[in-house]
Design an enzyme around this catalytic site. Structure first.
Site, PDB file in Angstrom:
ATOM      1  N   GLU A  95       9.059 -14.285 -19.731  1.00  0.00           N
ATOM      2  CA  GLU A  95       8.837 -12.878 -19.420  1.00  0.00           C
ATOM      3  C   GLU A  95       7.775 -12.276 -20.342  1.00  0.00           C
ATOM      4  O   GLU A  95       6.916 -11.500 -19.893  1.00  0.00           O
ATOM      5  CB  GLU A  95      10.155 -12.106 -19.534  1.00  0.00           C
ATOM      6  CG  GLU A  95      10.047 -10.598 -19.371  1.00  0.00           C
ATOM      7  CD  GLU A  95       9.538 -10.155 -18.007  1.00  0.00           C
ATOM      8  OE1 GLU A  95       9.205  -8.959 -17.881  1.00  0.00           O
ATOM      9  OE2 GLU A  95       9.448 -10.984 -17.072  1.00  0.00           O
ATOM     10  N   GLU A 111      -0.167 -10.056 -17.168  1.00  0.00           N
ATOM     11  CA  GLU A 111      -0.283  -8.978 -16.191  1.00  0.00           C
ATOM     12  C   GLU A 111      -1.226  -7.869 -16.650  1.00  0.00           C
ATOM     13  O   GLU A 111      -2.025  -7.363 -15.857  1.00  0.00           O
ATOM     14  CB  GLU A 111       1.100  -8.359 -15.927  1.00  0.00           C
ATOM     15  CG  GLU A 111       2.011  -9.200 -15.052  1.00  0.00           C
ATOM     16  CD  GLU A 111       3.351  -8.535 -14.848  1.00  0.00           C
ATOM     17  OE1 GLU A 111       3.809  -8.490 -13.704  1.00  0.00           O
ATOM     18  OE2 GLU A 111       3.947  -8.052 -15.833  1.00  0.00           O
ATOM     19  N   TRP A 163      -4.135  -1.550  -0.980  1.00  0.00           N
ATOM     20  CA  TRP A 163      -4.353  -2.812  -1.691  1.00  0.00           C
ATOM     21  C   TRP A 163      -4.779  -3.826  -0.647  1.00  0.00           C
ATOM     22  O   TRP A 163      -4.071  -4.072   0.308  1.00  0.00           O
ATOM     23  CB  TRP A 163      -3.093  -3.259  -2.429  1.00  0.00           C
ATOM     24  CG  TRP A 163      -3.445  -4.138  -3.586  1.00  0.00           C
ATOM     25  CD1 TRP A 163      -3.185  -5.455  -3.737  1.00  0.00           C
ATOM     26  CD2 TRP A 163      -4.147  -3.747  -4.763  1.00  0.00           C
ATOM     27  NE1 TRP A 163      -3.682  -5.912  -4.923  1.00  0.00           N
ATOM     28  CE2 TRP A 163      -4.284  -4.886  -5.577  1.00  0.00           C
ATOM     29  CE3 TRP A 163      -4.706  -2.551  -5.207  1.00  0.00           C
ATOM     30  CZ2 TRP A 163      -4.929  -4.863  -6.799  1.00  0.00           C
ATOM     31  CZ3 TRP A 163      -5.347  -2.524  -6.426  1.00  0.00           C
ATOM     32  CH2 TRP A 163      -5.440  -3.676  -7.202  1.00  0.00           C
ATOM     33  N   ARG A 207       1.230   1.701  -6.031  1.00  0.00           N
ATOM     34  CA  ARG A 207       1.411   0.759  -4.930  1.00  0.00           C
ATOM     35  C   ARG A 207       0.106   0.103  -4.485  1.00  0.00           C
ATOM     36  O   ARG A 207       0.126  -0.838  -3.693  1.00  0.00           O
ATOM     37  CB  ARG A 207       2.039   1.474  -3.720  1.00  0.00           C
ATOM     38  CG  ARG A 207       3.390   2.082  -3.980  1.00  0.00           C
ATOM     39  CD  ARG A 207       3.920   2.798  -2.746  1.00  0.00           C
ATOM     40  NE  ARG A 207       4.277   1.872  -1.701  1.00  0.00           N
ATOM     41  CZ  ARG A 207       5.502   1.398  -1.499  1.00  0.00           C
ATOM     42  NH1 ARG A 207       6.482   1.750  -2.298  1.00  0.00           N
ATOM     43  NH2 ARG A 207       5.742   0.567  -0.510  1.00  0.00           N
ATOM     44  N   CYS A 258       0.854  -1.177   0.000  1.00  0.00           N
ATOM     45  CA  CYS A 258       0.000   0.000   0.000  1.00  0.00           C
ATOM     46  C   CYS A 258       0.896   1.236   0.000  1.00  0.00           C
ATOM     47  O   CYS A 258       2.104   1.133   0.146  1.00  0.00           O
ATOM     48  CB  CYS A 258      -0.898   0.011   1.227  1.00  0.00           C
ATOM     49  SG  CYS A 258      -1.863  -1.503   1.455  1.00  0.00           S
ATOM     50  N   ASN A 317       0.794   0.013   6.196  1.00  0.00           N
ATOM     51  CA  ASN A 317       1.189  -0.880   5.111  1.00  0.00           C
ATOM     52  C   ASN A 317       1.823  -2.096   5.760  1.00  0.00           C
ATOM     53  O   ASN A 317       2.788  -1.967   6.511  1.00  0.00           O
ATOM     54  CB  ASN A 317       2.197  -0.191   4.177  1.00  0.00           C
ATOM     55  CG  ASN A 317       2.734  -1.120   3.103  1.00  0.00           C
ATOM     56  OD1 ASN A 317       2.130  -2.141   2.795  1.00  0.00           O
ATOM     57  ND2 ASN A 317       3.883  -0.783   2.535  1.00  0.00           N
ATOM     58  N   GLY A 318       1.266  -3.281   5.504  1.00  0.00           N
ATOM     59  CA  GLY A 318       1.833  -4.484   6.102  1.00  0.00           C
ATOM     60  C   GLY A 318       0.742  -5.435   6.543  1.00  0.00           C
ATOM     61  O   GLY A 318      -0.410  -5.330   6.136  1.00  0.00           O
ATOM     62  N   LYS A 358       2.765  -2.773  -7.517  1.00  0.00           N
ATOM     63  CA  LYS A 358       4.145  -2.813  -8.008  1.00  0.00           C
ATOM     64  C   LYS A 358       5.019  -3.880  -7.369  1.00  0.00           C
ATOM     65  O   LYS A 358       5.864  -4.445  -8.031  1.00  0.00           O
ATOM     66  CB  LYS A 358       4.777  -1.438  -7.812  1.00  0.00           C
ATOM     67  CG  LYS A 358       6.121  -1.269  -8.489  1.00  0.00           C
ATOM     68  CD  LYS A 358       6.007  -1.413  -9.997  1.00  0.00           C
ATOM     69  CE  LYS A 358       7.357  -1.423 -10.672  1.00  0.00           C
ATOM     70  NZ  LYS A 358       7.231  -1.788 -12.085  1.00  0.00           N
ATOM     71  N   HIS A 394       6.175 -32.192 -25.479  1.00  0.00           N
ATOM     72  CA  HIS A 394       5.937 -32.981 -24.273  1.00  0.00           C
ATOM     73  C   HIS A 394       4.645 -32.564 -23.569  1.00  0.00           C
ATOM     74  O   HIS A 394       4.521 -32.713 -22.355  1.00  0.00           O
ATOM     75  CB  HIS A 394       7.126 -32.864 -23.318  1.00  0.00           C
ATOM     76  CG  HIS A 394       8.374 -33.498 -23.848  1.00  0.00           C
ATOM     77  ND1 HIS A 394       8.596 -34.859 -23.814  1.00  0.00           N
ATOM     78  CD2 HIS A 394       9.448 -32.956 -24.479  1.00  0.00           C
ATOM     79  CE1 HIS A 394       9.770 -35.127 -24.373  1.00  0.00           C
ATOM     80  NE2 HIS A 394      10.297 -33.981 -24.783  1.00  0.00           N
ATOM     81  N   LYS A 445       4.195 -10.627 -19.104  1.00  0.00           N
ATOM     82  CA  LYS A 445       3.740  -9.286 -19.454  1.00  0.00           C
ATOM     83  C   LYS A 445       2.313  -9.328 -19.993  1.00  0.00           C
ATOM     84  O   LYS A 445       1.477  -8.488 -19.641  1.00  0.00           O
ATOM     85  CB  LYS A 445       4.674  -8.646 -20.493  1.00  0.00           C
ATOM     86  CG  LYS A 445       6.011  -8.236 -19.955  1.00  0.00           C
ATOM     87  CD  LYS A 445       5.938  -7.013 -19.102  1.00  0.00           C
ATOM     88  CE  LYS A 445       6.513  -7.089 -17.734  1.00  0.00           C
ATOM     89  NZ  LYS A 445       6.929  -8.157 -17.013  1.00  0.00           N
TER      90      LYS A 445
END
Length: 625
Positions: free
Chosen positions: A498, A505, A86, A38, A13, A112-113, A620, A521, A502
């Protein structure tokens, strides 16, 4: 004490605070906008006005929703705290949004936490007659602080110290007391917090982005430290055990222009296009002007630890983990040292065997990733040497590490990492080259060839970016897709993963990255004309084998987007869409091949109408467990 809550992986947050001689509200709101990357499921602000009234305003949604809600409210006052959330404990709604009042509504807190033993603490407070309005662990903490203040007959700072001694978990908090409108109290453990020092005013934030507009003088708060901010008084820092600490003021190396979009529609696109410059910045002072030598002080000062290493362990999460996989190829090729690449979240819990002659490399853009921080603390306790690759100066991970390398790409605001990834790959490649040269396992000829080519990478990325419009045009074709497969081999297998990450996300399309040879396979069963397949196929190493994989896909009517080397004639004839990248050394191809994948994901997301910079369910960095 038994835990009252399960541990959970949560996302950070944003915290911002102000105390001074000007109106706090505009500063706090601007700070929330800077911190919105954030977290953005709710926002709130607490202000003490000139009459001593503590006003709390909260709204579900983004900061703009809070602004609209508070537009006709009393937002006066020269002291305040604000938060963008968040969700962790409790669903995203106005009641669970921060700040939270204490029972008497005399105190307000932002946090935050995660307080792991909040259920036990909450039960104890309820026995004392306290009631709760929200589902959050944060409300438990502010109630505990008030209970401590009243029962121990102590001031707010002491109450915070005593309350935090009972807390299990991670936190960055800021607390106001309407009976003391000249004081702002803050503390941290495991979640970042920085104080900005202005002329007769103080700023508080989760990171420096809300502060840079006002001052370049900052203090990074350490774990289990409590800071008291009062106008006209020096910054007072003690531990939760009341040990006095001497503040260390540092100069902030950040500019306001770095935090603006600069004419781009999204931060992500801006950051993709910044990569030629940011990689140049990452190499500046490290690759000499003749481009025939690399000097990394973190390696030079600790040369013997690297040269005597029996094993290198790379630990990271998400995009940084992909950079670590590329580094594994480079270090093993150049330095002939065995490398293991570990997800930090798994590494810290599986009782890993760590030896004193191991080198552990931690990779984190923010330098605050909780699992990575815990992983290196574990490794350090076993005697391993810790080297970190981070972007944010003064962050927790570089401070805990024995040595390291900053990537110097500036703030990355877009949630989907782009420029941080390529800078991490550059930093790790430079480290691999340094080790290989010093060990004698990399020939002088190959060393010089790669170093010189590394210096050309920014210009070559510029050439790839020149294809942006074309990529945007054909990206429209793939917005229908519900699934993608990305394939690559060798150095470009991590690039495939990667690229898939992307796309997931920011466009919410399911995508998976595989080694190209593994397709037969299992994943080949998914191939059809409805399944786009992105193949990273530069002309190097295993090129012919990747071409065979493409032919297998086409035989099953798959639609192929291929990333190839300029002048490629073979793949160009069989792929549906081709994006060319300049020729380079095989170990450096990821720096070029990843750029089209970043652009492809971006443009698909834009056409789909997705919020590119703030995708759903993401923020983030994961700063607590």
């Amino acid at each position: 004490m038994p835990l009252g809550a399960k541990k959970s992986s949560i996302i950070m947050c944003g915290i911002v605070g102000y105390i001074g001689r000007r109106a706090a509200y505009p500063i706090l709101i601007k700070g929330l906008h800077r911190l919105e990357y954030r977290g953005y499921d709710s926002a709130g602000v607490a202000l003490i006005n000139e009459e001593g009234q503590l006003n709390v305003y909260k709204a579900k949604g983004k900061v703009s929703e809070l602004e609209a809600f508070a537009a006709d409210k009393d937002t006066g006052g020269m002291i305040g705290i604000a938060h963008t959330r968040w969700a962790t404990h409790g669903e995203p709604n106005t009641v669970n949004a921060h700040p939270h009042y204490s029972e008497s509504e005399r105190l307000a807190i932002i946090h935050n936490g995660i307080i792991e033993n909040y259920a036990v603490l909450k039960a104890g407070l309820m026995e004392q007659g306290y009631t709760f309005k929200s589902e959050t662990d944060t409300e438990v903490l502010v109630q505990l602080i008030e209970y401590t203040q009243l029962n121990e007959h102590v001031n707010l700072k002491t109450a915070v110290q005593l309350a935090l001694q009972q807390v299990i978990g991670a936190y960055a908090i800021a607390v106001l007391d309407k009976d003391h409108p000249d004081t702002l109290i803050a503390a941290r453990k495991g979640s970042p917090l920085v104080v900005g020092i202005g002329e007769g005013e103080y700023f508080l934030a989760s990171d420096a982005t809300p502060i840079v507009e006002y001052t370049d003088q900052v203090i990074y708060i350490d774990d289990e430290e409590v800071v008291s901010l009062q106008v006209g008084q020096e910054v007072d820092i003690t531990t939760i055990g009341n040990v006095q600490k001497t503040p260390e003021i540092k100069r902030l190396e950040l500019s306001l222009s770095q935090l603006e979009k600069g004419g781009y529609p999204h931060f992500m696109l801006k950051e993709i296009f910044e990569q030629p410059r940011t990689l140049t910045d990452s190499m500046r002072g490290r690759v000499n002007v003749r481009q025939d030598n690399i000097a990394l002080s973190g390696f030079i000062d600790n040369k013997e630890r690297f040269l005597s290493a029996k094993r290198i362990i790379i630990t990271a999460c998400g995009t940084s983990w992909h950079a670590g996989l590329i580094a594994m190829y480079a270090i093993e090729e150049f330095a002939q040292i065995p490398v293991e690449v570990e997800y930090s979240s798994e590494f810290r819990y599986r009782k890993p065997v760590i030896n004193k002659d191991d080198v552990v490399i931690a990779i984190s853009q923010s330098g605050e990733t909780a699992d990575t921080l815990a992983a290196i603390q574990l490794a350090k306790s076993k005697g391993a040497f810790i080297f970190s690759i981070c972007n944010v100066i003064g962050a927790s991970i570089p401070r805990v590490s024995d040595s390291g390398c900053y990537t110097h790409v500036g703030p990355e605001i877009g949630v989907a990492s782009t420029k941080a990834f390529t800078a991490q790959v550059v930093a790790l490649t430079m480290l691999a080259l340094c080790i290989g040269k010093e060990k004698g396992t990399l020939s002088e000829e190959n060393y010089l060839k790669i170093v010189r080519e590394l210096g050309q990478i920014p210009d070559k990325i510029e050439r790839v970016l020149g294809q942006n419009k074309r990529i945007a045009d054909f990206a429209k074709t793939f917005t229908y897709a519900q699934n993608f497969i990305y394939l690559g081999r060798g150095y470009n297998f991590p690039v495939a993963m990667e690229g898939a990450l992307k796309l997931k996300e920011i466009s919410y399309i399911h995508a998976e990255g595989y080694p190209a040879a593994e397709m037969k396979h299992g994943p080949i069963a998914l191939i059809s004309q409805e399944m786009p397949v992105v193949v990273v196929a530069p002309h190097c190493g295993t090129y012919e084998k990747v071409v065979s994989n493409i032919q297998e896909i086409k035989a099953r009517k798959g639609r192929v987007i291929a990333i190839v080397t300029e002048g490629d004639e073979l793949v160009s004839k069989i792929a549906d869409y081709v994006i060319e990248v300049p020729e380079t050394e095989e170990c450096l191809t990821p720096l070029l091949t990843v750029i089209p994948l970043q652009l492809l994901a971006y443009h698909i997301a834009v056409v789909k109408g997705c919020d590119v910079d703030q995708p759903r369910n993401l923020a983030k960095s994961v700063t607590v467990e």
